[in-house]
Write an enzyme that holds these catalytic residues in place. Structure first.
Site, PDB file in Angstrom:
ATOM      1  N   CYS A 115     -33.939   4.968  44.775  1.00  0.00           N
ATOM      2  CA  CYS A 115     -32.923   5.626  43.931  1.00  0.00           C
ATOM      3  C   CYS A 115     -33.520   6.719  43.036  1.00  0.00           C
ATOM      4  CB  CYS A 115     -32.214   4.597  43.067  1.00  0.00           C
ATOM      5  SG  CYS A 115     -31.512   3.269  44.032  1.00  0.00           S
ATOM      6  N   HIS A 255     -28.628   7.492  37.088  1.00  0.00           N
ATOM      7  CA  HIS A 255     -28.444   6.959  38.444  1.00  0.00           C
ATOM      8  C   HIS A 255     -27.196   6.064  38.430  1.00  0.00           C
ATOM      9  CE1 HIS A 255     -28.833   5.117  42.214  1.00  0.00           C
ATOM     10  NE2 HIS A 255     -29.211   3.937  41.752  1.00  0.00           N
ATOM     11  N   ASN A 285     -22.939   3.402  45.011  1.00  0.00           N
ATOM     12  CA  ASN A 285     -24.357   3.671  44.736  1.00  0.00           C
ATOM     13  C   ASN A 285     -24.989   4.304  45.975  1.00  0.00           C
ATOM     14  OD1 ASN A 285     -27.148   3.489  44.454  1.00  0.00           O
ATOM     15  ND2 ASN A 285     -27.113   1.451  43.531  1.00  0.00           N
TER      16      ASN A 285
HETATM   17  O1  UT7 Z   1     -29.639   1.323  42.845  1.00  0.00           O
HETATM   18  C1  UT7 Z   1     -30.737   0.607  42.407  1.00  0.00           C
HETATM   19  C2  UT7 Z   1     -30.792  -0.715  43.037  1.00  0.00           C
HETATM   20  N1  UT7 Z   1     -29.673  -1.566  42.757  1.00  0.00           N
HETATM   21  C3  UT7 Z   1     -29.271  -1.909  41.513  1.00  0.00           C
HETATM   22  O2  UT7 Z   1     -29.719  -1.413  40.515  1.00  0.00           O
HETATM   23  C4  UT7 Z   1     -28.267  -3.017  41.450  1.00  0.00           C
HETATM   24  C5  UT7 Z   1     -28.338  -3.703  40.129  1.00  0.00           C
HETATM   25  N2  UT7 Z   1     -27.581  -4.957  40.109  1.00  0.00           N
HETATM   26  C6  UT7 Z   1     -26.250  -5.009  40.050  1.00  0.00           C
HETATM   27  O3  UT7 Z   1     -25.576  -4.010  40.030  1.00  0.00           O
HETATM   28  C7  UT7 Z   1     -25.626  -6.371  39.912  1.00  0.00           C
HETATM   29  O4  UT7 Z   1     -26.641  -7.339  39.727  1.00  0.00           O
HETATM   30  C8  UT7 Z   1     -24.725  -6.787  41.125  1.00  0.00           C
HETATM   31  C9  UT7 Z   1     -23.460  -5.945  41.135  1.00  0.00           C
HETATM   32  C10 UT7 Z   1     -25.472  -6.619  42.427  1.00  0.00           C
HETATM   33  C11 UT7 Z   1     -24.310  -8.251  40.961  1.00  0.00           C
HETATM   34  O5  UT7 Z   1     -23.655  -8.438  39.723  1.00  0.00           O
HETATM   35  P1  UT7 Z   1     -24.133  -9.608  38.745  1.00  0.00           P
HETATM   36  O6  UT7 Z   1     -23.235  -9.549  37.582  1.00  0.00           O
HETATM   37  O7  UT7 Z   1     -25.587  -9.462  38.491  1.00  0.00           O
HETATM   38  O8  UT7 Z   1     -23.799 -10.889  39.602  1.00  0.00           O
HETATM   39  P2  UT7 Z   1     -24.757 -12.100  39.990  1.00  0.00           P
HETATM   40  O9  UT7 Z   1     -25.631 -11.721  41.124  1.00  0.00           O
HETATM   41  O10 UT7 Z   1     -25.391 -12.678  38.743  1.00  0.00           O
HETATM   42  O11 UT7 Z   1     -23.693 -13.151  40.500  1.00  0.00           O
HETATM   43  C12 UT7 Z   1     -22.702 -13.715  39.604  1.00  0.00           C
HETATM   44  C13 UT7 Z   1     -21.741 -14.532  40.453  1.00  0.00           C
HETATM   45  C14 UT7 Z   1     -22.430 -15.490  41.424  1.00  0.00           C
HETATM   46  O12 UT7 Z   1     -21.610 -16.638  41.541  1.00  0.00           O
HETATM   47  P3  UT7 Z   1     -21.971 -17.977  40.739  1.00  0.00           P
HETATM   48  O13 UT7 Z   1     -23.329 -18.378  41.218  1.00  0.00           O
HETATM   49  O14 UT7 Z   1     -21.940 -17.600  39.292  1.00  0.00           O
HETATM   50  O15 UT7 Z   1     -20.875 -18.909  41.160  1.00  0.00           O
HETATM   51  C15 UT7 Z   1     -22.389 -14.734  42.721  1.00  0.00           C
HETATM   52  O16 UT7 Z   1     -22.438 -15.588  43.836  1.00  0.00           O
HETATM   53  O17 UT7 Z   1     -20.932 -13.648  41.249  1.00  0.00           O
HETATM   54  C16 UT7 Z   1     -21.076 -14.017  42.638  1.00  0.00           C
HETATM   55  N3  UT7 Z   1     -21.003 -12.807  43.432  1.00  0.00           N
HETATM   56  C17 UT7 Z   1     -19.860 -12.288  43.891  1.00  0.00           C
HETATM   57  N4  UT7 Z   1     -18.586 -12.704  43.791  1.00  0.00           N
HETATM   58  C18 UT7 Z   1     -17.651 -11.952  44.371  1.00  0.00           C
HETATM   59  C19 UT7 Z   1     -22.030 -11.998  43.797  1.00  0.00           C
HETATM   60  N5  UT7 Z   1     -21.549 -10.966  44.512  1.00  0.00           N
HETATM   61  C20 UT7 Z   1     -20.219 -11.133  44.581  1.00  0.00           C
HETATM   62  C21 UT7 Z   1     -19.179 -10.389  45.177  1.00  0.00           C
HETATM   63  N6  UT7 Z   1     -17.908 -10.830  45.042  1.00  0.00           N
HETATM   64  N7  UT7 Z   1     -19.409  -9.255  45.858  1.00  0.00           N
END
Ligand code: UT7
Length: 328
Positions: A115, A255, A285
């Site tokens: 990125c 970004h 993204n």
């Molecule tokens: O571009 C540079 C590289 N990438 C980044 O910088 C990405 C940076 N990270 C992010 O943007 C975020 O971490 C994500 C959008 C990828 C994920 O969001 P988050 O708030 O960090 O979610 P999480 O991974 O902590 O997951 C929270 C919950 C989990 O469920 P439980 O365990 O709390 O029941 C996940 O299983 O949300 C669940 N979850 C989803 N639910 C519905 C994860 N992805 C999804 C989804 N839809 N797509």
């Protein structure tokens, strides 16, 4: 040795036509428009055609940037493509692009900084112009992340997208141009985001394909925590080197990874959101292409005015990060 100020004299961007909305994704994986919108800020993303590769997107963005600069590809002295989704492992996508554009037999190579690619690419190009080696360099960030996205993995498929952004760099003839650039990396975090197979560590085999190891894997939450801290630290360096403060910044182009990362970064810098460019609701993204496309869109929308001080900050796989301050 000469030391010349370098300027991005023109930009261009290209976003593929096909759109995948959050509602489309609801039908593909266990997710919801509500979750994606509130957790990421993304509403839709553009996806390249099955036959479209990174060089095709790069070509479209490049011809727009060249046209706006009023130059032909024959006038280019170097081409740098930044991508994590090259047409193939080798040769470089930049070489493919050089031929497509009908440029001369100038140096052409790829830079892989995920990125942070566009800022890395501009930084490298600016050295060649600054020291007097070259006059005109094309830097293109082009990504077809849809090709390495596992459309069965809700952790990744909801955020990534395709697009390309290009910039033509030349020596500045006035006060405008690059004021400061800062780059950083930390390979200790190399396993946080990446594509495990297809390289020399895990060559392609039937097993790697069956195990879906050619798709991107990401520890999103770990990236999130590091992103905010490092994007602010990187920006601090560019600001400090320029002898300025965040109050002097007219426009901030971060970004486009996640709206919550952007808001947290802007808050720590005390930059109000009306000075922050956000396109991820429409574009998702696009990795290296995010900042390049955002700059072009901001210019086209008249949001960037002559004399504005624009700050950029990025973060991505590697891990890599960087920042840049320019006077438009
Ligand atoms: O571009 C540079 C590289 N990438 C980044 O910088 C990405 C940076 N990270 C992010 O943007 C975020 O971490 C994500 C959008 C990828 C994920 O969001 P988050 O708030 O960090 O979610 P999480 O991974 O902590 O997951 C929270 C919950 C989990 O469920 P439980 O365990 O709390 O029941 C996940 O299983 O949300 C669940 N979850 C989803 N639910 C519905 C994860 N992805 C999804 C989804 N839809 N797509």
């Amino acid at each position: 040795m000469k030391h010349r100020k370098t300027k991005i004299v023109s930009t261009g961007s290209y976003i593929p036509e096909t759109i995948i909305s959050n509602l489309d994704l609801e039908k593909m994986v266990d997710t919801s428009d509500e979750w994606i919108s509130t957790r990421t800020g993304i509403k839709k993303r553009h996806i390249a055609h099955e036959k479209e590769a990174a060089s095709d997107l790069a070509y479209q963005a490049s011809i727009k940037a060249l046209k706006k600069a009023g130059i032909s590809a024959k006038e280019l002295d170097m081409i740098i493509v930044t991508t994590i989704t090259p047409d193939m492992l080798f040769p470089a996508t930049a070489c493919v692009l050089q031929h497509m554009l009908g440029a001369k037999k100038i140096p052409a190579f790829d830079v892989e900084a995920a990125c942070s690619g566009f800022i890395y690419g501009v930084s490298i190009a600016s050295q060649f112009i600054s020291n007097g080696t070259y006059e005109t360099i094309l830097v293109v960030a082009s990504e077809t992340l849809s090709k390495i996205t596992d459309w069965e993995d809700r952790n990744t498929c909801v955020i990534f997208a395709d697009g390309a952004g290009a910039g033509v760099l030349r020596p500045s003839e006035d006060e405008s141009g690059i004021i400061s650039i800062y780059l950083g990396a930390d390979g200790e975090g190399a396993d946080i985001v990446g594509v495990p197979a297809g390289g020399s560590r895990m060559p392609a085999s039937i097993k790697t394909v069956e195990e879906r190891q050619h798709y991107m894997k990401m520890k999103g939450n770990e990236l999130f925590k590091r992103a905010v801290k490092v994007m602010v630290e990187a920006a601090d360096k560019a600001i400090k080197e320029a002898g300025l403060t965040y109050k002097d910044i007219d426009f901030f182009i971060p970004h486009q990874a996640n709206i919550r990362i952007i808001q947290a970064v802007a808050k720590r810098m005390s930059i109000p959101m009306d000075k922050v460019y956000v396109n991820l609701q429409e574009c998702g993204n696009m990795s290296a292409a995010s900042i390049a496309v955002a700059l072009d869109q901001a210019i086209e929308e008249g949001k960037v005015k002559k004399g504005d001080k624009i700050l950029f900050s990025c973060f991505g796989g590697g891990l890599t990060w960087g920042s840049m301050l320019i006077k438009w």
